[in-house]
Design a protein around this motif. Sequence first.
Motif, short mmCIF file in Angstrom:
data_model
loop_
_atom_site.label_atom_id
_atom_site.label_comp_id
_atom_site.label_asym_id
_atom_site.label_seq_id
_atom_site.Cartn_x
_atom_site.Cartn_y
_atom_site.Cartn_z
N LEU A 110 1.02 -1.42 0.23
CA LEU A 110 0.36 -0.01 0.27
C LEU A 110 1.00 1.12 -0.38
N GLY A 111 2.39 0.72 0.23
CA GLY A 111 2.90 2.13 0.00
C GLY A 111 4.47 1.55 -0.72
N ARG A 112 5.73 2.33 -0.91
CA ARG A 112 7.19 2.34 -0.85
C ARG A 112 7.63 2.16 0.06
N ALA A 113 8.68 1.56 -0.03
CA ALA A 113 9.62 1.36 1.41
C ALA A 113 10.90 0.65 1.06
N GLY A 114 12.17 0.91 1.76
CA GLY A 114 13.20 0.85 1.42
C GLY A 114 13.58 -0.33 2.45
N ALA A 115 14.81 -1.23 2.59
CA ALA A 115 15.03 -2.53 3.15
C ALA A 115 15.00 -1.79 4.76
N GLY A 116 14.22 -2.10 5.96
CA GLY A 116 14.35 -1.87 6.86
C GLY A 116 13.51 -0.96 7.33
N GLU A 117 12.71 -0.73 6.67
CA GLU A 117 11.76 0.78 6.66
C GLU A 117 10.09 -0.20 6.93
N PRO A 118 9.28 0.40 7.78
CA PRO A 118 7.88 -0.16 7.91
C PRO A 118 7.07 0.13 6.38
N ILE A 119 5.95 -1.30 6.37
CA ILE A 119 5.17 -1.03 5.21
C ILE A 119 3.92 -0.73 6.00
N ARG A 120 3.06 -0.59 5.29
CA ARG A 120 1.36 -1.04 5.09
C ARG A 120 1.54 -1.55 3.70
N VAL A 121 0.47 -3.52 3.79
CA VAL A 121 0.23 -3.94 2.93
C VAL A 121 -1.08 -5.01 3.46
N MET A 122 -2.09 -5.15 2.21
CA MET A 122 -3.33 -5.61 2.05
C MET A 122 -2.40 -7.14 2.05
N ASN A 123 -3.18 -8.06 2.88
CA ASN A 123 -3.28 -9.25 2.94
C ASN A 123 -4.14 -9.71 1.40
N LEU A 124 -3.97 -10.64 0.49
CA LEU A 124 -4.73 -10.93 -0.45
C LEU A 124 -5.87 -11.98 -0.12
N SER A 125 -5.86 -12.40 0.61
CA SER A 125 -6.12 -14.21 1.47
C SER A 125 -7.23 -13.70 2.00
N SER A 126 -7.02 -12.65 3.03
CA SER A 126 -8.32 -12.12 4.36
C SER A 126 -8.03 -11.17 3.40
N ARG A 127 -7.83 -10.03 3.00
CA ARG A 127 -8.57 -8.35 2.26
C ARG A 127 -7.64 -7.46 3.69
N THR A 128 -7.83 -7.86 4.63
CA THR A 128 -6.79 -7.33 5.60
C THR A 128 -5.52 -6.46 5.45
N THR A 129 -5.63 -5.33 5.94
CA THR A 129 -4.43 -4.53 6.15
C THR A 129 -3.35 -5.16 7.35
N VAL A 130 -1.80 -5.04 7.40
CA VAL A 130 -1.34 -5.23 7.97
C VAL A 130 0.38 -4.26 7.87
N THR A 131 0.79 -4.35 9.19
CA THR A 131 2.00 -3.75 8.63
C THR A 131 3.40 -4.52 8.97
N GLY A 132 4.17 -4.55 8.49
CA GLY A 132 5.50 -5.34 8.31
C GLY A 132 6.63 -4.47 8.26
N VAL A 133 7.66 -5.20 8.29
CA VAL A 133 9.27 -4.88 7.85
C VAL A 133 9.46 -5.22 6.72
N ALA A 134 10.12 -4.23 5.34
CA ALA A 134 10.42 -4.47 4.27
C ALA A 134 11.98 -5.62 4.51
N SER A 135 12.00 -6.31 3.43
CA SER A 135 13.38 -7.01 3.23
C SER A 135 14.19 -6.74 2.19
N ALA A 136 15.05 -6.60 2.38
CA ALA A 136 16.11 -6.43 1.15
C ALA A 136 15.48 -7.47 -0.09
#
Length: 143
Positions: A110-136
């Motif tokens: 749902l946005g853009r991120a560099g390695a180690g930065e937080p990013i919001r992502v929509m899980n396509l299976s459950s349609r819920t929004t989760v926040t995680g950390v982008a990996s390289a």
Amino acid sequence: MTARVGLFAAILTLGLPVTMAAAQTVMVVKPIRAGTPIAAADLAFGDGTSADGFSDPRDIVGLEARVNLYPGRPIRIRDVGAPTVIARNALVTLVFRRSGLTILSEGRALGRAGAGEPIRVMNLSSRTTVTGVASADGTVAIN
């Protein structure tokens, strides 16, 4: 201005300490578009100060412009960031690891991120929004 940039690049290449007057800050010598990596040749010292700006060009080289940068304006901390590894709307793999269990799922950034930065992502299976950390490698680690 060109001689100043050449000297500036030589100082960075040799790893010499950079000394400057207290009233100078790092600025770009030409317009830089958002999403473009910043090189030593793109930077120069300019007169003026900024509370949230950079005084050492080594802190900026290799980062990516998050907004358009213009000559004569100080570069602020929020104007640059780690190079983008996940673009907005990209399909990414969500990785959840806990106690030896690993769950993989597909999501949309749902946005853009560099390695180690937080990013919001929509899980396509459950349609819920989760926040995680982008990996390289372009995956998103969910905690």
